[in-house]
Design an enzyme around this catalytic site. Structure first.
Site, short mmCIF file in Angstrom:
data_model
loop_
_atom_site.label_atom_id
_atom_site.label_comp_id
_atom_site.label_asym_id
_atom_site.label_seq_id
_atom_site.Cartn_x
_atom_site.Cartn_y
_atom_site.Cartn_z
CB CYS A 138 -0.91 -0.10 1.24
SG CYS A 138 -2.00 1.41 1.49
CB CYS A 141 -0.43 2.55 4.03
SG CYS A 141 -1.92 1.84 3.49
CG ASP A 142 3.29 1.04 4.60
OD1 ASP A 142 2.85 1.67 5.43
OD2 ASP A 142 3.17 -0.05 4.21
#
Ligand code: NAP
Length: 320
Positions: A138, A141-142
């Site tokens: 992701c 997200c990261d």
């Protein structure tokens, strides 16, 4: 199969952020709520080291947020059971029967499916070991954890190309490692990636191994799919986008879905099957974030309350 005496109003399938939030709202709405989760509650939160994009929490560990959400769901009376849902089927009366792998049977007039999805894994050594320490599925997200780093994205579809482009906001350079010499991604996304000076394509290569040090990923071992030659690509992280499968196979009735199998819902999160709701990653939507999952779940739980009230009214009219 053991028949559990289960006078539940709603059964929530899956205990990620969507499931826990749905259970919290349903419990708060005084619905007798059962949540069934196969592992520890938290879902993808447990595969995420740090979360920085959940509003109100500038920096929180994934497992810490998972614990907070679990406690919050239980505070309002939701019952949590650890088991794997095998099937969700509609019965003649319009209610649902949920069967589990531990051979339990639960019944409720409404079900909220929040079973998420599973990113396809490379299945190579190092992938599991470095998950959350340089291996990610992701970018949103990261990505922010990799400021100034050199990254690899694996895949050649829309997701890989779009997410590689996104990652260049943070990374110094992004290699797109693809097993062929032609992308599957749409022309517009290809054009954008090709004109991004931070993106370099690595054609005809598959990842054989993800290698690193205790602090995280340091390089990929690649194999040329044409010549068979082995090489090493130094990277600080690898983002894998080789497909994603929504976990909707448990629903044993035909429901409306898109070409990839994501559930289509109305604005109340109800699927094409009356009483069957969906929230989070299983649902057709633009993006899959914690915030969108809990938003879906809030709507679904409140819509279940209204659905059950209408069902009771109709039953009362029918009986009079
Ligand atoms: P996808 O289109 O199925 O592409 C998967 C990619 O991964 C392909 O390039 C495939 O290679 C490669 N791949 C598969 N298994 C692999 C393996 N074991 N090792 C190395 N490479 C492997 O999946 P997706 O990109 O996740 O997209 C899924 C769907 O969502 C698509 O319909 C896509 O159009 C849609 N989507 C749209 C957008 C958008 O429009 N903005 C964004 C994201 C996703 P081959 O090409 O050689 O098969």
């Amino acid at each position: 199969m053991a028949e559990t005496n289960s006078p539940y109003d709603v059964i929530v399938v899956g205990g990620g952020p969507a499931g826990l939030c749905a259970a919290m709202y349903a419990g708060r709405g005084m619905l007798k709520t059962l949540l069934i989760e196969r592992g520890l509650p938290g879902g993808e939160l447990l595969n995420t080291e740090v979360i920085e994009d959940y509003i109100g929490f500038e920096h929180i560990l994934g497992r810490e947020l998972a614990e907070k959400m679990t406690k919050h769901a239980q505070k309002f009376g939701a019952e949590l059971v650890t088991d794997t849902v095998a099937t969700v089927e509609r019965e003649a009366d319009g209610g649902f029967v949920v069967r589990t792998e531990l051979e339990k049977t639960y019944r409720a007039p409404a079900v909220i499916v929040t079973a998420g999805g599973t990113p396809t894994k490379l299945g190579v050594p190092g992938e599991k070991e470095y998950a959350g320490r340089g291996v990610s599925y992701c970018a949103v997200c990261d990505g922010a954890f990799f400021k100034g780093e050199v990254l690899a994205v694996v895949g050649g579809g829309d997701a890989a190309v779009e997410e590689a482009d996104y990652l260049t906001r943070y990374a110094a350079k992004v290699y797109i490692v693809h097993r062929r010499d032609q992308l599957r991604a749409s022309a517009i996304l290809q054009q954008r990636a090709r004109s991004n000076p931070k993106i370099e394509f690595v054609w005809n290569q598959v990842v054989e191994e993800i290698e690193g040090e205790p602090r995280g990923v340091t390089r990929l071992r690649l194999r040329d799919t044409v010549s068979g030659a082995i090489s090493t690509l130094p990277v600080g992280g690898v983002f894998v986008f080789i497909g994603f499968r929504p976990n909707t196979g448990i629903v044993r009735e035909h429901f409306e879905h898109d070409a990839q199998g994501y559930m289509v819902t109305d604005s109340n999160m109800m699927s094409s099957i009356p009483g069957l709701f969906a929230a989070g990653d299983v649902r057709v939507q633009l993006t899959r974030q914690i915030t969108t999952a809990v938003g879906d779940a809030t709507t679904a739980a409140i819509a279940v309350e209204k659905y059950l009230a209408e069902r009771r009214e109709q039953a009362a009219v029918g009986a009079s």
